[in-house]
Design an enzyme around this catalytic site. Structure first.
Site, PDB file in Angstrom:
ATOM      1  N   ASN A 130     -13.855  -6.629  -0.293  1.00 26.65           N
ATOM      2  CA  ASN A 130     -14.349  -7.123   1.005  1.00 26.65           C
ATOM      3  C   ASN A 130     -15.391  -6.212   1.642  1.00 26.65           C
ATOM      4  O   ASN A 130     -16.334  -6.696   2.264  1.00 26.65           O
ATOM      5  CB  ASN A 130     -13.180  -7.387   1.958  1.00 26.65           C
ATOM      6  CG  ASN A 130     -12.360  -6.170   2.241  1.00 26.65           C
ATOM      7  OD1 ASN A 130     -12.221  -5.285   1.394  1.00 26.65           O
ATOM      8  ND2 ASN A 130     -11.804  -6.089   3.421  1.00 26.65           N
ATOM      9  N   LYS A 153     -11.961   1.256 -10.635  1.00 20.77           N
ATOM     10  CA  LYS A 153     -11.874  -0.158 -10.991  1.00 20.77           C
ATOM     11  C   LYS A 153     -12.305  -0.980  -9.791  1.00 20.77           C
ATOM     12  O   LYS A 153     -11.547  -1.153  -8.838  1.00 20.77           O
ATOM     13  CB  LYS A 153     -10.462  -0.576 -11.409  1.00 20.77           C
ATOM     14  CG  LYS A 153     -10.546  -1.895 -12.193  1.00 20.77           C
ATOM     15  CD  LYS A 153      -9.255  -2.627 -12.347  1.00 20.77           C
ATOM     16  CE  LYS A 153      -8.970  -3.557 -11.213  1.00 20.77           C
ATOM     17  NZ  LYS A 153     -10.029  -4.552 -10.933  1.00 20.77           N
ATOM     18  N   PRO A 154     -13.547  -1.475  -9.828  1.00 16.93           N
ATOM     19  CA  PRO A 154     -13.941  -2.345  -8.719  1.00 16.93           C
ATOM     20  C   PRO A 154     -13.122  -3.617  -8.791  1.00 16.93           C
ATOM     21  O   PRO A 154     -12.568  -3.953  -9.844  1.00 16.93           O
ATOM     22  CB  PRO A 154     -15.421  -2.635  -9.010  1.00 16.93           C
ATOM     23  CG  PRO A 154     -15.598  -2.414 -10.475  1.00 16.93           C
ATOM     24  CD  PRO A 154     -14.563  -1.401 -10.885  1.00 16.93           C
ATOM     25  N   GLY A 204      -6.185  -2.610  -1.202  1.00 16.93           N
ATOM     26  CA  GLY A 204      -5.982  -4.020  -1.517  1.00 16.93           C
ATOM     27  C   GLY A 204      -4.787  -4.576  -0.761  1.00 16.93           C
ATOM     28  O   GLY A 204      -4.429  -4.066   0.307  1.00 16.93           O
ATOM     29  N   SER A 205      -4.163  -5.574  -1.340  1.00 11.27           N
ATOM     30  CA  SER A 205      -3.108  -6.282  -0.616  1.00 11.27           C
ATOM     31  C   SER A 205      -1.782  -5.513  -0.652  1.00 11.27           C
ATOM     32  O   SER A 205      -1.542  -4.697  -1.553  1.00 11.27           O
ATOM     33  CB  SER A 205      -2.909  -7.662  -1.227  1.00 11.27           C
ATOM     34  OG  SER A 205      -2.523  -7.513  -2.574  1.00 11.27           O
ATOM     35  N   GLU A 226      -4.086   1.784   0.829  1.00  5.38           N
ATOM     36  CA  GLU A 226      -4.728   1.240   2.024  1.00  5.38           C
ATOM     37  C   GLU A 226      -4.610  -0.273   1.922  1.00  5.38           C
ATOM     38  O   GLU A 226      -5.307  -0.901   1.109  1.00  5.38           O
ATOM     39  CB  GLU A 226      -6.192   1.672   2.085  1.00  5.38           C
ATOM     40  CG  GLU A 226      -6.314   3.183   2.083  1.00  5.38           C
ATOM     41  CD  GLU A 226      -7.601   3.699   2.717  1.00  5.38           C
ATOM     42  OE1 GLU A 226      -7.565   4.796   3.270  1.00  5.38           O
ATOM     43  OE2 GLU A 226      -8.623   2.994   2.658  1.00  5.38           O
ATOM     44  N   CYS A 261      -9.960  -5.633   6.565  1.00  2.00           N
ATOM     45  CA  CYS A 261      -8.558  -5.216   6.694  1.00  2.00           C
ATOM     46  C   CYS A 261      -8.210  -5.028   8.160  1.00  2.00           C
ATOM     47  O   CYS A 261      -7.082  -5.269   8.567  1.00  2.00           O
ATOM     48  CB  CYS A 261      -8.305  -3.943   5.914  1.00  2.00           C
ATOM     49  SG  CYS A 261      -9.440  -2.629   6.322  1.00  2.00           S
ATOM     50  N   GLU A 358      -0.916 -12.158   7.062  1.00  2.00           N
ATOM     51  CA  GLU A 358      -2.358 -11.844   7.029  1.00  2.00           C
ATOM     52  C   GLU A 358      -3.144 -13.084   6.599  1.00  2.00           C
ATOM     53  O   GLU A 358      -2.822 -13.712   5.590  1.00  2.00           O
ATOM     54  CB  GLU A 358      -2.623 -10.692   6.047  1.00  2.00           C
ATOM     55  CG  GLU A 358      -4.059 -10.204   6.138  1.00  2.00           C
ATOM     56  CD  GLU A 358      -4.384  -9.041   5.180  1.00  2.00           C
ATOM     57  OE1 GLU A 358      -3.942  -9.068   4.026  1.00  2.00           O
ATOM     58  OE2 GLU A 358      -5.100  -8.119   5.611  1.00  2.00           O
TER      59      GLU A 358
HETATM   60  P1  NAD Z   1      -5.758  -7.333  -4.327  1.00  2.00           P
HETATM   61  O1  NAD Z   1      -4.462  -6.640  -4.089  1.00  2.00           O
HETATM   62  O2  NAD Z   1      -5.705  -8.733  -4.819  1.00  2.00           O
HETATM   63  O3  NAD Z   1      -6.631  -6.530  -5.401  1.00  2.00           O
HETATM   64  C1  NAD Z   1      -7.034  -5.198  -5.194  1.00  2.00           C
HETATM   65  C2  NAD Z   1      -7.328  -4.559  -6.527  1.00  2.00           C
HETATM   66  O4  NAD Z   1      -6.132  -4.449  -7.283  1.00  2.00           O
HETATM   67  C3  NAD Z   1      -8.321  -5.312  -7.398  1.00  2.00           C
HETATM   68  O5  NAD Z   1      -9.194  -4.404  -8.011  1.00  2.00           O
HETATM   69  C4  NAD Z   1      -7.422  -5.977  -8.422  1.00  2.00           C
HETATM   70  O6  NAD Z   1      -8.062  -6.263  -9.648  1.00  2.00           O
HETATM   71  C5  NAD Z   1      -6.342  -4.930  -8.604  1.00  2.00           C
HETATM   72  N1  NAD Z   1      -5.075  -5.423  -9.121  1.00  2.00           N
HETATM   73  C6  NAD Z   1      -4.498  -6.638  -8.904  1.00  2.00           C
HETATM   74  N2  NAD Z   1      -3.306  -6.695  -9.527  1.00  2.00           N
HETATM   75  C7  NAD Z   1      -3.120  -5.505 -10.146  1.00  2.00           C
HETATM   76  C8  NAD Z   1      -2.086  -4.966 -10.943  1.00  2.00           C
HETATM   77  N3  NAD Z   1      -0.988  -5.665 -11.270  1.00  2.00           N
HETATM   78  N4  NAD Z   1      -2.210  -3.706 -11.394  1.00  2.00           N
HETATM   79  C9  NAD Z   1      -3.301  -2.966 -11.082  1.00  2.00           C
HETATM   80  N5  NAD Z   1      -4.331  -3.427 -10.356  1.00  2.00           N
HETATM   81  C10 NAD Z   1      -4.236  -4.688  -9.876  1.00  2.00           C
HETATM   82  O7  NAD Z   1      -6.581  -7.230  -2.982  1.00  2.00           O
HETATM   83  P2  NAD Z   1      -8.048  -7.796  -2.643  1.00  2.00           P
HETATM   84  O8  NAD Z   1      -8.015  -9.267  -2.560  1.00  2.00           O
HETATM   85  O9  NAD Z   1      -9.052  -7.175  -3.539  1.00  2.00           O
HETATM   86  O10 NAD Z   1      -8.286  -7.187  -1.190  1.00  2.00           O
HETATM   87  C11 NAD Z   1      -7.843  -7.810  -0.022  1.00  2.00           C
HETATM   88  C12 NAD Z   1      -6.715  -7.014   0.591  1.00  2.00           C
HETATM   89  O11 NAD Z   1      -7.113  -5.649   0.741  1.00  2.00           O
HETATM   90  C13 NAD Z   1      -6.376  -7.479   2.010  1.00  2.00           C
HETATM   91  O12 NAD Z   1      -4.973  -7.489   2.150  1.00  2.00           O
HETATM   92  C14 NAD Z   1      -7.002  -6.395   2.897  1.00  2.00           C
HETATM   93  O13 NAD Z   1      -6.413  -6.291   4.156  1.00  2.00           O
HETATM   94  C15 NAD Z   1      -6.810  -5.182   2.057  1.00  2.00           C
HETATM   95  N6  NAD Z   1      -7.744  -4.120   2.425  1.00  2.00           N
HETATM   96  C16 NAD Z   1      -7.275  -3.001   3.054  1.00  2.00           C
HETATM   97  C17 NAD Z   1      -8.150  -1.986   3.451  1.00  2.00           C
HETATM   98  C18 NAD Z   1      -7.665  -0.758   4.162  1.00  2.00           C
HETATM   99  O14 NAD Z   1      -8.445   0.182   4.290  1.00  2.00           O
HETATM  100  N7  NAD Z   1      -6.447  -0.711   4.664  1.00  2.00           N
HETATM  101  C19 NAD Z   1      -9.508  -2.134   3.205  1.00  2.00           C
HETATM  102  C20 NAD Z   1      -9.963  -3.279   2.560  1.00  2.00           C
HETATM  103  C21 NAD Z   1      -9.068  -4.265   2.160  1.00  2.00           C
END
Ligand code: NAD
Length: 454
Positions: A130, A153-154, A204-205, A226, A261, A358
């Site tokens: 994001n 890993k992007p 991520g999530s 985060e 986020c 969320e």
């Molecule tokens: P996501 O959890 O779907 O994916 C994040 C990353 O994890 C990706 O690179 C994905 O490929 C990887 N991933 C997914 N499953 C995995 C697994 N089993 N093992 C290892 N890696 C895995 O999240 P998203 O959709 O990319 O991001 C959105 C979320 O991120 C939202 O909940 C948002 O609030 C949060 N976020 C938080 C912050 C913060 O600073 N607190 C900042 C940005 C986004």
């Protein structure tokens, strides 16, 4: 791996996903590369980060177009993100030396006591799409600076941007085996979790973050998460300008299509100004230009992920079934791409998913409250703890409320903002650990205690 343009739904590029053998080879190379990189003096590492920042600014237009093409972020917001993230580089230039160099604590009693801040080694940075510049830099620039090698890993939704990071870092002088990009989705992330790495830094999530923390727990290496939020904003009746408060709140909710986020995810408004606020809020949202993210002036582009449209539409359905009113938007838009018109709902309550889960998209619920106590209880009724905001004409009154909230960040008369001077940290299901600030500079190090007698 197909890279999809969310504005059209069509494939713009195909990337080769890393295989298990490639992941393993890259990690072995990083282990060697880290030894070379840590031998580079800290001042030189700081200069290389500066050079990287300069290169990014030279390529601003091209990088913004790439970001827009793979995430759907409106072009102006893509440029804002890239330019804004330079403040991390400024922070590093200003403060890194001070916080990473060896500290002499005392020389009393004939024993010199010192702390050295050593890198962790090779760390994984599993990242989100994001704000790939902001959240990426928070981890990989600071980690590199401290002498770590980075397995980056992007997100699969921001991989073209990730590859550009690597290209420019190498051009700036980072050795090629000190920063590697791992292309792929969850399967490639899993390979990193299985590898023998020295730290895991995830953005991520909540669901993925919790899974990762559990999966790597037995390695006994640092893990930082985060994660998401359900960030509340409360507008007190003493705000200086209700209309301006509504404009600022709407921007906090809908900037980047609500895919931040720390986006405002729910709004509480004092009953005395509720009607005026809601009218001004809807008026503001109705001016947002939706459409092609490549066009200057577009404020609402497509959502990055097709699946998220269903999350938003189901929150609207659930809220409507429980008595909410949709005052604006909430519909699919256009004949291609992943567009939704920004949705404003009232008559909402905490029995609705919209106010508890969320959304991470262009939707907001606005709830009327009688007083600060009711606002506080509702703001606090969440499993998350990332940020919380209060708009008020009385700083003391606002502070009395926000200081009781268990969130990593609080805002008074602002929202949806991050500063490299301050720690970025979540509580409860919003994560653990710190990036940014002097604590974030040291987050990628391990202290070593020296007791030295002459
Ligand atoms: P996501 O959890 O779907 O994916 C994040 C990353 O994890 C990706 O690179 C994905 O490929 C990887 N991933 C997914 N499953 C995995 C697994 N089993 N093992 C290892 N890696 C895995 O999240 P998203 O959709 O990319 O991001 C959105 C979320 O991120 C939202 O909940 C948002 O609030 C949060 N976020 C938080 C912050 C913060 O600073 N607190 C900042 C940005 C986004």
């Amino acid at each position: 791996m197909d890279i999809i343009n969310p504005a059209t739904g069509s494939t713009i590029e195909k990337l080769k996903q890393d295989t298990a053998v490639e992941v393993s080879n890259k990690i072995n190379a990083l282990k060697e590369g880290q030894k070379k990189w840590v031998a580079v003096p800290l001042e030189k590492r700081i200069a290389i980060v500066k050079k990287y920042g300069d290169l990014v600014m030279e390529h601003l237009e091209e990088l913004a177009k790439i970001l827009t093409s793979e995430t759907g972020k409106p072009i102006q917001q893509a440029k804002n993100e890239i330019k804004g993230a330079q403040n991390r580089i400024d922070h590093i230039q200003k403060d890194a030396l001070k916080w990473l160099q060896k500290e002499i604590i005392t020389e009393e009693g004939g024993t010199r006591e010192e702390i050295a801040f050593e890198p962790l080694g090779v760390i994984a940075n599993i990242s989100a799409w994001n704000f790939p510049y902001n959240v990426g830099y928070n981890v990989f620039l600071y980690a590199l600076l401290a002498g770590n090698a980075v397995a980056y890993k992007p997100s699969e939704f921001a991989s073209l941007t990730g590859l550009k990071f690597r290209e420019l870092l190498l051009e700036a002088g980072i050795p090629k085996d000190a920063f590697e990009c791992f292309i792929g989705g969850a399967e490639v992330g899993e390979l990193l979790l299985e590898a023998d790495l020295d730290g895991y830094f995830f953005t991520g999530s909540y669901k993925t973050g919790k899974y990762i923390a559990e999966k790597v727990a037995s390695k006994l290496v640092p893990v930082q998460l985060e994660l998401g939020g359900k960030d509340p904003l409360y507008v007190m009746e003493d705000v200086a300008d209700v209309k301006q408060a509504a404009i600022n709140a709407a921007e906090g909710a809908f900037y980047n299509n609500g895919q931040s986020c720390c986006a405002v995810e729910r709004v509480y408004v004092h009953e005395k100004i509720y009607d005026e606020f809601v009218t001004a809020f809807v008026e503001e949202v109705s001016t947002y230009k939706i459409g092609d993210p490549n066009q200057e002036g577009t404020f609402i582009g497509p959502l990055t992920r097709a699946d998220q449209m269903n999350v938003i539409l189901s929150q609207i359905e659930d809220a409507k079934n429980k008595g909410a009113e949709v005052l604006y938007g909430g519909e699919k838009w256009g004949d291609k791409g992943y567009y939704l018109t920004p949705a404003v709902l009232t008559n909402v309550d905490h029995g609705m998913n919209l106010m508890m889960e969320e959304s991470f998209g262009p939707i907001i619920g606005i709830q009327k409250v009688k007083n600060d106590q009711e606002a506080f209880e509702l703001m606090n009724d969440t499993t998350y703890g990332l940020t919380a905001a209060v708009f008020s004409g009385d700083e003391l009154r606002a502070k009395q409320l926000v200081e009781k909230l268990p969130t990593g960040t609080v805002y008074v008369n602002c929202c949806d903002r991050v500063s490299p001077n301050l720690p970025w940290t979540g509580r409860k299901n919003s994560g653990m650990g710190v990036t940014l600030s002097y604590m974030g500079i040291r987050a990628f190090t391990q202290p070593k205690a020296y007791h030295i007698r002459g």
